[in-house]
Scaffold this active site. Structure first.
Site, PDB file in Angstrom:
ATOM      1  N   GLY A  50      45.018  37.662  -0.964  1.00  0.00           N
ATOM      2  CA  GLY A  50      45.896  38.248  -1.969  1.00  0.00           C
ATOM      3  C   GLY A  50      47.378  38.113  -1.713  1.00  0.00           C
ATOM      4  O   GLY A  50      48.185  38.715  -2.426  1.00  0.00           O
ATOM      5  N   TRP A  52      49.449  35.625  -2.265  1.00  0.00           N
ATOM      6  CA  TRP A  52      50.169  35.063  -3.412  1.00  0.00           C
ATOM      7  C   TRP A  52      50.137  36.001  -4.607  1.00  0.00           C
ATOM      8  O   TRP A  52      51.056  35.990  -5.428  1.00  0.00           O
ATOM      9  CB  TRP A  52      49.587  33.691  -3.771  1.00  0.00           C
ATOM     10  CG  TRP A  52      50.219  32.583  -2.977  1.00  0.00           C
ATOM     11  CD1 TRP A  52      50.779  32.678  -1.735  1.00  0.00           C
ATOM     12  CD2 TRP A  52      50.378  31.223  -3.374  1.00  0.00           C
ATOM     13  NE1 TRP A  52      51.265  31.471  -1.327  1.00  0.00           N
ATOM     14  CE2 TRP A  52      51.035  30.550  -2.308  1.00  0.00           C
ATOM     15  CE3 TRP A  52      50.022  30.501  -4.500  1.00  0.00           C
ATOM     16  CZ2 TRP A  52      51.352  29.190  -2.361  1.00  0.00           C
ATOM     17  CZ3 TRP A  52      50.335  29.138  -4.557  1.00  0.00           C
ATOM     18  CH2 TRP A  52      50.992  28.492  -3.498  1.00  0.00           C
ATOM     19  N   ASP A  68      38.406  34.729  -7.124  1.00  0.00           N
ATOM     20  CA  ASP A  68      37.897  34.212  -5.855  1.00  0.00           C
ATOM     21  C   ASP A  68      36.397  34.472  -5.772  1.00  0.00           C
ATOM     22  O   ASP A  68      35.885  35.388  -6.424  1.00  0.00           O
ATOM     23  CB  ASP A  68      38.602  34.879  -4.669  1.00  0.00           C
ATOM     24  CG  ASP A  68      38.543  34.037  -3.401  1.00  0.00           C
ATOM     25  OD1 ASP A  68      39.574  33.456  -3.019  1.00  0.00           O
ATOM     26  OD2 ASP A  68      37.449  33.943  -2.800  1.00  0.00           O
ATOM     27  N   ASP A  84      33.253  31.864  -9.620  1.00  0.00           N
ATOM     28  CA  ASP A  84      33.455  30.452  -9.304  1.00  0.00           C
ATOM     29  C   ASP A  84      34.313  29.815 -10.392  1.00  0.00           C
ATOM     30  O   ASP A  84      33.961  29.876 -11.575  1.00  0.00           O
ATOM     31  CB  ASP A  84      32.081  29.777  -9.234  1.00  0.00           C
ATOM     32  CG  ASP A  84      32.135  28.306  -8.866  1.00  0.00           C
ATOM     33  OD1 ASP A  84      33.238  27.720  -8.880  1.00  0.00           O
ATOM     34  OD2 ASP A  84      31.067  27.741  -8.570  1.00  0.00           O
ATOM     35  N   ASP A 109      46.389  28.529  -3.769  1.00  0.00           N
ATOM     36  CA  ASP A 109      46.677  28.277  -2.357  1.00  0.00           C
ATOM     37  C   ASP A 109      45.379  28.164  -1.560  1.00  0.00           C
ATOM     38  O   ASP A 109      45.368  28.304  -0.343  1.00  0.00           O
ATOM     39  CB  ASP A 109      47.559  29.398  -1.804  1.00  0.00           C
ATOM     40  CG  ASP A 109      48.117  29.089  -0.424  1.00  0.00           C
ATOM     41  OD1 ASP A 109      48.500  27.928  -0.196  1.00  0.00           O
ATOM     42  OD2 ASP A 109      48.157  30.004   0.426  1.00  0.00           O
ATOM     43  N   LYS A 149      47.878  23.825  -3.593  1.00  0.00           N
ATOM     44  CA  LYS A 149      47.959  23.277  -2.237  1.00  0.00           C
ATOM     45  C   LYS A 149      46.979  22.118  -2.087  1.00  0.00           C
ATOM     46  O   LYS A 149      45.832  22.208  -2.506  1.00  0.00           O
ATOM     47  CB  LYS A 149      47.629  24.347  -1.199  1.00  0.00           C
ATOM     48  CG  LYS A 149      47.606  23.816   0.238  1.00  0.00           C
ATOM     49  CD  LYS A 149      47.599  24.929   1.253  1.00  0.00           C
ATOM     50  CE  LYS A 149      46.302  25.697   1.269  1.00  0.00           C
ATOM     51  NZ  LYS A 149      46.339  26.802   2.238  1.00  0.00           N
TER      52      LYS A 149
END
Length: 267
Positions: A50, A52, A68, A84, A109, A149
């Site tokens: 958490g 971000w 998530d 998902d 990220d 990322k």
């Protein structure tokens, strides 16, 4: 795992109450590229733990949604989904929370579980970030932005090309908060393209008018396309798209049907 006392971002995160040192990466990305603005609706993919989400909430103050596979510990003012991102059910839940208009920004990220085999880890990273890109395209509003990322490697260029196909502005950026030995880099895509065409697409069109600067203008599903070659109003041509902007595109002429017809008539 013991922490290097020189890891200033780790200790700074603890002192300032952030869940992870990654918080400063998002601050630095946004300072450089101005992706997140006040009141933006933001979706964080692969959001646990958490870090971000906390930054997104602080910068935007708007609606923030974290997604998530793992449960995300509650953050005030943030809504979370356990699911998902490749699942249609999860996409539906996200849209229900952000609204049919879509999110202003999607951030990610997330990293795959690392095996220690670099080629395998790079491939897993590209697979994960490709899923994030496809999810973002489904939930972003037109001209929305994307941060993700990626681990660098031989498939990175191909991934960047995919992002370029979907956004007007793309950059790769390494924030100072990334560890020097890390192969991670952040890809920024700004202004999601919602045009009914993409670079290298080919179409048969009729030149509908000539613009103020002499450009021939045609339409593909009501989307404006400017010609880079000399054409005449009413001319039927085959074109190839060479550049796409949020509200118009540029094309070159690769075939002129009127000329072919005239040649046949002369024969």
């Amino acid at each position: 795992m013991a922490r290097d006392r020189r890891d200033t971002y780790y200790w700074r995160a603890k002192d300032e109450g952030y869940r992870s040192r990654a918080a400063y990466k998002l601050f630095q990305i946004n300072e450089k590229h101005e992706v997140i603005k006040e009141d933006d609706t933001i979706v964080d993919l692969g959001a646990a733990p958490g870090g971000w989400l906390e930054v997104a909430k602080k910068i935007s103050g708007g609606k923030i949604v974290g997604v998530d596979l793992r449960r995300i510990k509650e953050i005030e003012g943030v809504e979370t989904i356990k699911g998902d991102i490749t699942s249609d059910e999860t996409i539906k839940k996200i849209i229900e929370l952000v609204g049919e208009g879509g999110a202003d920004v999607v951030i990610c990220d997330a990293a795959p579980n690392l095996s220690g085999n670099w080629s395998l880890d790079h491939a897993r990273s590209i697979d994960l970030t490709t899923s994030a890109l496809e999810c973002a395209k489904k939930i972003l509003k037109p001209k929305g932005h994307f941060i993700v990322k990626v681990f660098q490697g031989d498939m990175f260029k191909e991934y960047m090309d995919k992002v370029r196909e979907s956004f007007t502005y793309t950059r790769a950026f390494s924030p100072k908060a990334s560890r020097p030995e890390s192969a991670e880099i952040y890809v920024i895509g700004k202004k999601l393209l919602t045009a009914p065409l993409k670079i290298d697409d080919k179409f048969d069109v009729t030149i509908k008018k000539i613009g103020a600067k002499g450009n021939g203008i045609a339409f593909v599903e009501d989307f404006v396309v400017f010609m880079q070659d000399e054409v005449k109003k009413g001319e039927n041509v085959r074109i190839k798209i060479v550049d796409v902007k949020p509200e118009f595109a540029f094309a070159i002429v690769i075939g002129r049907y009127d000329e072919e017809l005239n040649e046949k008539n002369e024969e």
